[in-house]
Each structure stands twice: as structure tokens, then as C-alpha cells.
Design a protein around this motif. Sequence first.
Motif, PDB file in Angstrom:
ATOM      1  N   ARG A  40       4.728  16.789 -55.994  1.00  0.00           N
ATOM      2  CA  ARG A  40       3.649  16.486 -56.982  1.00  0.00           C
ATOM      3  C   ARG A  40       3.477  17.493 -57.833  1.00  0.00           C
ATOM      4  NH1 ARG A  40       0.983  14.814 -52.475  1.00  0.00           N
ATOM      5  NH2 ARG A  40       0.273  17.189 -52.080  1.00  0.00           N
ATOM      6  N   GLU A  43       5.752  16.570 -60.780  1.00  0.00           N
ATOM      7  CA  GLU A  43       5.200  15.628 -61.523  1.00  0.00           C
ATOM      8  C   GLU A  43       4.045  16.084 -62.567  1.00  0.00           C
ATOM      9  OE1 GLU A  43       4.604  13.048 -58.592  1.00  0.00           O
ATOM     10  OE2 GLU A  43       6.406  12.219 -58.569  1.00  0.00           O
ATOM     11  N   ALA A  47       8.829  15.895 -65.542  1.00  0.00           N
ATOM     12  CA  ALA A  47       9.572  15.179 -64.893  1.00  0.00           C
ATOM     13  C   ALA A  47       9.771  15.778 -63.475  1.00  0.00           C
ATOM     14  CB  ALA A  47      10.846  14.876 -65.625  1.00  0.00           C
ATOM     15  N   VAL A  48      10.772  14.985 -62.954  1.00  0.00           N
ATOM     16  CA  VAL A  48      11.017  15.516 -61.386  1.00  0.00           C
ATOM     17  C   VAL A  48      12.636  15.673 -61.389  1.00  0.00           C
ATOM     18  CG1 VAL A  48      11.705  14.931 -58.956  1.00  0.00           C
ATOM     19  CG2 VAL A  48       9.138  14.459 -59.940  1.00  0.00           C
TER      20      VAL A  48
END
Length: 508
Positions: A40, A43, A47-48
Motif C-alpha cells: 500500500r 502504491e 507503481a509497485v
Amino acid sequence: MVSAYTGSQVRAAERPLLDRGEGAALMARAAHGLALAVLRELERTGAVYGRRVAGVVGKGNNGGDALFALAEIARRGVRTTAVLTGGTAHPDGLAAFTAAGGRVTEELEPADVVIDAVLGTGFAGEFRPPLPRPAATVVACDLPSGVDADTGTAGAAVWRADVTVTFGALKTGLLVGRGRELSGTVEVVDIGLGPHLPEPDVRSLDDAAAAALLPRPRDDWQKYSRGVLGLVAGSPDFPGAAVLSAAGALATGVGMVRIVAPDEVRNLVLAAHPEVVGSLEPRGRVQAWAVGPGIADDGGQRRALGVALGSGLPTVVDASGLEALGEFLAADPRSRGSAAEPRLGEVLARIAEEGTVAGEHLVLTPHAGELESLLANFNSASDAPSRDSIESQPLHWAREAARRIGVTVLLKGPATVCAAPDGTAYVQGSGHPYLATAGSGDTLTGILGALLATGTHAGGHGSARPVELAALAACIHQRAGRLAAKGGPYGAGELAQAVREAVALFAA
Ligand SMILES: NC(=O)C1=CN([C@@H]2O[C@H](COP(=O)(O)OP(=O)(O)OC[C@H]3O[C@@H](n4cnc5c(N)ncnc54)[C@H](OP(=O)(O)O)[C@@H]3O)[C@@H](O)[C@H]2O)[C@H](O)CC1
Ligand SMILES: [K+]
């Protein structure tokens, strides 16, 4: 209601599950919760895929949680690294981490998020983090490493977390002392300990619990059945304290306020609040007393303090009232005994017109410095705590003072701790820095006085304990502080309107 538990309570709750061989399942749930929180954070800031997360990982199960979490995070395409601070690491966690592509490194590599997993509830003694805190977002695994889960104490170099993901239950040490300052946003991950948890160590009123406690007048009550507050406040040097505490009481809601104060103070209070009645000496029946804001060292107000303390009614003693009380305690040789006794009642019996006993109906509202003098006067000076130790262990010392003196204590600080003589404790920690302003405490005394007058007497709400009402007063005061702060800084004179709004929110 928010409940918090000591580290040992949580470890004891884990015990039956570990004995049934469910340790790996508990760790998997903890690790999954931690991984979600870290993802989280990624995010929230972009981006991840392709980002970097590093762990600072100790040799125990706290490190194990982090290694499993890093493995899960790696499977989302995040580059993960770990520094092993203890030389070894949780074997299954390490295997999962490396199998998912994680790399063990000697130095902490640059990362978007760093997981602090050196120590959790297994921490004891002293701790200095092996590395300086990185500039990255820090997510603490269970608690910031080096924070004592029971007391919230922590060494000077302990890392401040942006987010703390805590497992099984909220830990007391995240609510009080430095632990509160170091833990950032706290998230509790349910790992299935619920049925095994005992009575909480401390509680904190959330909005729903505050609303349930708030005394509400009934249609068929008149002003006397709602409750009358006797307010001993203000002196020629500090007349404003009386105005502010009366304002706090009226904004909270009470049948009537009777003020005991010199003429010039009463005139000022009446000019601001014509509904207040007053006299120079205590007169007329009340259901609770609030004594101390701005009172002078003169015979009249001392007598009023004696009357209040001797009445056996719920009484809040604040500010100069605490000083006077401290002198009474110091003057009486019986108050200089062992830590556990004598009880305040023995001392009060001499100063009150009628004999009385100390009890939870007396609520003392000191800040750390005032509690230091009170305990120094009450005890043989040798085992009285310093102001510093009260500030670093507020829960311990509020409880200890409540037990030793035999009263309810509301200890003011960054988080307000309310404790009853039997150890019941509440922590309310969502104030606003602007609340630290002259007269803010006087307003709080008025709020609590009104709650005691309407919330404890037989004709009123009736069933609330003073420690619960003290927590409610802190909660209303803090909410008011946040409401008032919307437009920037404010003086305590502007707090009363916000107190009314806070009470309206809880009453809705
Ligand atoms: N029990 C479970 O299955 C679950 C645990 N969870 C997580 O586990 C931690 C608690 O884990 P534990 O292994 O008991 O303890 P820690 O990881 O916190 O620390 C253990 C080692 O740290 C050393 N230690 C203790 N104090 C210090 C200190 N002051 N300085 C340096 N090192 C210290 C100690 O080693 P010694 O050999 O020195 O005794 C410990 O071995 C808990 O917080 C959770 O994160 C999960 O929640 C899931 C279930
Ligand atoms: K940790």
C-alpha cells in the motif's frame, strides 16, 4: 472502544496456538498483513513493479515475519534485500525470502520502503539500532525495534516509523510515551488471537465509546436532576481561570454552575456567563466539585477545598488545588509512610469538616511536574519519581499515583492517561498541539466537573466510573482542540464553542 495489551499478554495469548503447532500459520498471517501494508505504501507513492524494499532483520520471529513478508512482496516484482543484524535469521523465513529472489546484503541498500524488523515483543533491556534511520519510508514490524511493548519507553536512537503494523492486538507501548511518538500510523492485523486475549491492559475511548458514555439529560429532568457543579476557581490575580472553567462546564452541559470565588472574580464570570450563580463561601447543594483553577493561597479558598474534599462527592482537583493538596499531604506526618499507605483519607479527615475517605470519586488532574511534587509530598522523597521518569513512563506513574494516593488520576501530556486506584486505565492521545495553550487545562477542569456532576449522581446518568468520565473529558477536550484548530492557532477563550461542537458530535 480500543483495547491495548502488554507484550506479555499478547505472547501468553499466542502460547496455546503455538502449543497446537499453529506458529507457522500465525506468522503467515502476520507476514501477509505486513506485506499488504508495505505494498500500500508503494502504491501510495507510485507503481509497485520494479520498486525496492529492504528489511533490517533480527534473528528472532520478528525478523521471520519480515522475511516472509519480503518474499510475498518480491512476488509482485519488487526488488527486495535484507540486512541480517543478528548474523542468523529465522530459517524458514530466510529460505522463503531467497527462494522468492530476495538478496541478503551487508549494507542497507537504497530502498523506497524499509521494514524495521530487528526486534519485536522479544526485546528486553537496552537497544541501539545497528544503523542510522534511513530517509526512506519506514514500516515497523509489530513495533519500532527497541520500543518496550508494555511501557512505550525507548532508547534515544530508536527509529521513528511512518507506519507500524502490529500483530494480534494493539500493544500498550504504542499508545503511550515515546512509543506513541515513534510508531506513526498504527495498523492492527488480526492473526486470530481474539479468543485468547485477557482483559486489556489499557483502553482508549473511540467516538462510539465516547458517545455511549456521554450523560444525556432526560425530558422529565429539571436543572437539579441534571446535576449542579460547585466550582472553586479564580482569584484577583487569575480571574480568567474561573471564566474558562465555567465556560468548559457550560459547554459540556450541566444543570447549573455555582461558583465560589471573591467578588471581583464572580463579577467577571457573571458578565461572561449570566446563568452562573455564585457566592464567597460554599453555599447550596451540588452534585460534584471542581476545585483549583487559578485559586489563591488564602483561607477562603482553602476552606472551600476542604469542604469539597470532605463532601464525599465526585471532585476534580486541578492546578493550585493540587498545590494546596500537596501541602496538606506534606504537613501530615502520616502521609510520609510506606508507598502503599497511609491513604489520603486519613489526611483529609483532619482538614475536612466531616471525615472522609479517599476514593476514586476524587480525580486529580496534574501534568508531569505537578504529579512529581504531589508524589514527593506524599511519599518519603526517596522513592518519588522525577518529572523525567513520569514523562517517559506516564502510564506507570499515573497508575502508581492512583494506587498510592487512593484516587483517580488524569495525567496530562502528549497522551492523557487516566487511572483508577484498582489499575483500570485509559489513554487518550489524539489532541492537537495548539491545545497546549494557557487556560486549556482550566477548560478541561470545567468539562470534567460537568461530567462528574451529571454523570455520577443517582439522579443522573448514574453508572459511569470517574475514570471513564475523566477519559471522556480528555476525549471531548482533544476533539474540541482539533475542531478549534481548523482555522489555525487559538486561545483557550475560543475553546468553549468547540467543546459544544464536540459534545454535539458525540450526542448525535
Ligand atoms: N510466536 C509466534 O509464532 C509469533 C510471533 N510473531 C512475531 O514474533 C515477535 C516476537 O518474536 P521473538 O522471537 O520472541 O522475539 P524478537 O524477534 O522480538 O527478538 C528476539 C531476539 O532478540 C534478542 N534481543 C532481545 N533483547 C535484545 C536487545 N536489547 N538487544 C539485542 N537483542 C535483543 C533476543 O536474543 P537473545 O539471544 O539476546 O536473548 C531474542 O532472541 C513478535 O514481535 C512478532 O513480530 C508474529 O506476530 C506471529 C506469531
Ligand atoms: K520491529
